[in-house]
Design a protein around this motif. Sequence first.
Motif, PDB file in Angstrom:
ATOM      1  N   UNK A 108       0.816  -1.217   0.000  1.00 34.83           N
ATOM      2  CA  UNK A 108       0.000   0.000   0.000  1.00 34.83           C
ATOM      3  C   UNK A 108       0.853   1.272   0.000  1.00 34.83           C
ATOM      4  N   UNK A 109       2.125   1.120   0.342  1.00 33.63           N
ATOM      5  CA  UNK A 109       3.037   2.275   0.379  1.00 33.63           C
ATOM      6  C   UNK A 109       3.740   2.431  -0.968  1.00 33.63           C
ATOM      7  N   UNK A 110       3.795   3.650  -1.444  1.00 34.84           N
ATOM      8  CA  UNK A 110       4.610   3.955  -2.625  1.00 34.84           C
ATOM      9  C   UNK A 110       5.954   4.471  -2.127  1.00 34.84           C
ATOM     10  N   UNK A 111       7.020   3.785  -2.520  1.00 35.56           N
ATOM     11  CA  UNK A 111       8.374   4.180  -2.116  1.00 35.56           C
ATOM     12  C   UNK A 111       9.094   4.745  -3.331  1.00 35.56           C
ATOM     13  N   UNK A 112       9.554   5.977  -3.210  1.00 35.23           N
ATOM     14  CA  UNK A 112      10.271   6.648  -4.296  1.00 35.23           C
ATOM     15  C   UNK A 112      11.697   6.937  -3.846  1.00 35.23           C
ATOM     16  N   UNK A 113      12.668   6.514  -4.644  1.00 32.74           N
ATOM     17  CA  UNK A 113      14.071   6.760  -4.316  1.00 32.74           C
ATOM     18  C   UNK A 113      14.653   7.829  -5.223  1.00 32.74           C
ATOM     19  N   UNK A 114      15.436   8.736  -4.639  1.00 33.85           N
ATOM     20  CA  UNK A 114      16.173   9.722  -5.446  1.00 33.85           C
ATOM     21  C   UNK A 114      17.679   9.459  -5.356  1.00 33.85           C
ATOM     22  N   UNK A 115      18.056   8.296  -4.821  1.00 36.12           N
ATOM     23  CA  UNK A 115      19.471   7.964  -4.650  1.00 36.12           C
ATOM     24  C   UNK A 115      20.088   7.508  -5.968  1.00 36.12           C
ATOM     25  N   UNK A 116      21.127   8.180  -6.404  1.00 32.01           N
ATOM     26  CA  UNK A 116      21.785   7.854  -7.667  1.00 32.01           C
ATOM     27  C   UNK A 116      22.500   6.512  -7.571  1.00 32.01           C
ATOM     28  N   UNK A 122      21.437   5.128 -16.329  1.00 31.68           N
ATOM     29  CA  UNK A 122      22.840   5.562 -16.291  1.00 31.68           C
ATOM     30  C   UNK A 122      23.119   6.613 -17.359  1.00 31.68           C
ATOM     31  N   UNK A 123      22.491   6.454 -18.532  1.00 28.78           N
ATOM     32  CA  UNK A 123      22.645   7.460 -19.589  1.00 28.78           C
ATOM     33  C   UNK A 123      22.010   8.778 -19.168  1.00 28.78           C
ATOM     34  N   UNK A 124      20.883   8.701 -18.453  1.00 27.99           N
ATOM     35  CA  UNK A 124      20.241   9.904 -17.925  1.00 27.99           C
ATOM     36  C   UNK A 124      21.179  10.596 -16.938  1.00 27.99           C
ATOM     37  N   UNK A 125      21.826   9.795 -16.094  1.00 23.98           N
ATOM     38  CA  UNK A 125      22.777  10.342 -15.120  1.00 23.98           C
ATOM     39  C   UNK A 125      23.910  11.070 -15.839  1.00 23.98           C
ATOM     40  N   UNK A 162      31.915  12.912 -25.288  1.00 26.50           N
ATOM     41  CA  UNK A 162      32.798  12.077 -24.468  1.00 26.50           C
ATOM     42  C   UNK A 162      32.491  12.231 -22.978  1.00 26.50           C
ATOM     43  N   UNK A 163      32.148  13.462 -22.565  1.00 31.74           N
ATOM     44  CA  UNK A 163      31.830  13.712 -21.148  1.00 31.74           C
ATOM     45  C   UNK A 163      30.600  12.918 -20.730  1.00 31.74           C
ATOM     46  N   UNK A 164      29.556  12.937 -21.563  1.00 31.36           N
ATOM     47  CA  UNK A 164      28.334  12.184 -21.260  1.00 31.36           C
ATOM     48  C   UNK A 164      28.620  10.694 -21.227  1.00 31.36           C
ATOM     49  N   UNK A 165      29.434  10.235 -22.179  1.00 29.86           N
ATOM     50  CA  UNK A 165      29.783   8.809 -22.230  1.00 29.86           C
ATOM     51  C   UNK A 165      30.560   8.394 -20.976  1.00 29.86           C
ATOM     52  N   UNK A 166      31.553   9.174 -20.597  1.00 33.60           N
ATOM     53  CA  UNK A 166      32.372   8.851 -19.417  1.00 33.60           C
ATOM     54  C   UNK A 166      31.527   8.844 -18.152  1.00 33.60           C
ATOM     55  N   UNK A 167      30.654   9.835 -18.017  1.00 28.53           N
ATOM     56  CA  UNK A 167      29.804   9.914 -16.826  1.00 28.53           C
ATOM     57  C   UNK A 167      28.829   8.741 -16.772  1.00 28.53           C
ATOM     58  N   UNK A 168      28.318   8.336 -17.931  1.00 32.49           N
ATOM     59  CA  UNK A 168      27.410   7.188 -18.004  1.00 32.49           C
ATOM     60  C   UNK A 168      28.114   5.908 -17.561  1.00 32.49           C
ATOM     61  N   UNK A 169      29.312   5.705 -18.078  1.00 30.30           N
ATOM     62  CA  UNK A 169      30.088   4.503 -17.720  1.00 30.30           C
ATOM     63  C   UNK A 169      30.428   4.494 -16.236  1.00 30.30           C
ATOM     64  N   UNK A 170      30.755   5.673 -15.696  1.00 32.19           N
ATOM     65  CA  UNK A 170      31.071   5.765 -14.268  1.00 32.19           C
ATOM     66  C   UNK A 170      29.845   5.460 -13.418  1.00 32.19           C
ATOM     67  N   UNK A 171      28.684   5.908 -13.882  1.00 26.23           N
ATOM     68  CA  UNK A 171      27.427   5.612 -13.171  1.00 26.23           C
ATOM     69  C   UNK A 171      27.179   4.104 -13.120  1.00 26.23           C
ATOM     70  N   UNK A 172      27.467   3.423 -14.223  1.00 27.02           N
ATOM     71  CA  UNK A 172      27.308   1.955 -14.260  1.00 27.02           C
ATOM     72  C   UNK A 172      28.258   1.275 -13.305  1.00 27.02           C
ATOM     73  N   UNK A 173      29.494   1.792 -13.238  1.00 20.99           N
ATOM     74  CA  UNK A 173      30.494   1.223 -12.318  1.00 20.99           C
ATOM     75  C   UNK A 173      30.048   1.357 -10.865  1.00 20.99           C
ATOM     76  N   UNK A 174      29.518   2.508 -10.517  1.00 25.17           N
ATOM     77  CA  UNK A 174      29.096   2.772  -9.144  1.00 25.17           C
ATOM     78  C   UNK A 174      27.911   1.915  -8.726  1.00 25.17           C
ATOM     79  N   UNK A 175      27.086   1.514  -9.730  1.00 22.05           N
ATOM     80  CA  UNK A 175      25.905   0.710  -9.430  1.00 22.05           C
ATOM     81  C   UNK A 175      26.233  -0.764  -9.216  1.00 22.05           C
ATOM     82  N   UNK A 176      27.429  -1.168  -9.621  1.00 22.02           N
ATOM     83  CA  UNK A 176      27.809  -2.598  -9.505  1.00 22.02           C
ATOM     84  C   UNK A 176      28.233  -2.967  -8.085  1.00 22.02           C
TER      85      UNK A 176
END
Length: 274
Positions: free
Chosen positions: A92-100, A172-175, A260-274
């Motif tokens: 019944x609870x909707x949980x929304x996360x804003x944690x990257x 991750x691409x959005x990030x 390149x900046x967007x690509x690097x940041x996207x890849x880094x976001x994927x690394x952090x999520x692992x």
Amino acid sequence: MLKNKKIGFIGGGNMAEAIIKGMLSSSLINGSNILVSEPNKSRQSFLISEHKIKVIKDNIDLVEKTDVVIVAVKPQIIRQVLKDIAEHVDSKKLVISVAAGVPVSQIEQALSNGKKKKLSIVRTMPNTPSVVLEGATAITAGKGVGKTDLKISHAIFQSVGLTVEVPEDQIDAVTGLSGSGPAYIFMIIEALSDAGVKMGLSRSVANELTIQTVLGSALLVRETGTSPGELKNRVTSPGGTTIAGLHALEKGSLRATLMNAVEKATLRSKELAE
């Protein structure tokens, strides 16, 4: 949609405050129906005096008293926070996360606490312009999220700007693009202002002209619906000043550098999520 709902924020930092400010300014909800769990006493006092909302110290108490729980804590501590409230979260609870960088599966795992539970979890990726109600937020919904909960999620974040819905594998691409993007734009603004000073303008005039130029250009793209390329062509006359400046930008590989900046940041976001 939210008039009779109670919304709780675990964490009362800048992003939580931005969302609270947006919801109140858009009359989406009354301040009496917003609760925040925040340990810092000075922050508690500020939120109460500034926004006239309720502040409590205990996360479990907050979860029990609210219909929507927005988890606005740092990614490093979110898993422990979720485990602490797990026994008090049901379908019944909707949980929304804003944690990257914290996927829905990890949120579900922490809230399930080893039990089989149906959960309604939405993961979001807002950006810092949300503080001035001009944010961009990507929303991805877990399997247990119904249409109403999804509409509620969009309504909350539309109060601080634009929302888009994307599958989780694109977060991750959005990030890399809109999450980190403000920093790229800040650097461009700083560089253009420095260039104005180099060419003899005062710092205050250079700053004013740069900020208004960036703001006006973005609004022109948004309001006209015309492609950036076409708008660029309209400013560029044969043998003129603009084409000379554009040539310098091409020689400096501005396009490739930003991509390149967007690509690097996207890849880094994927690394952090692992």
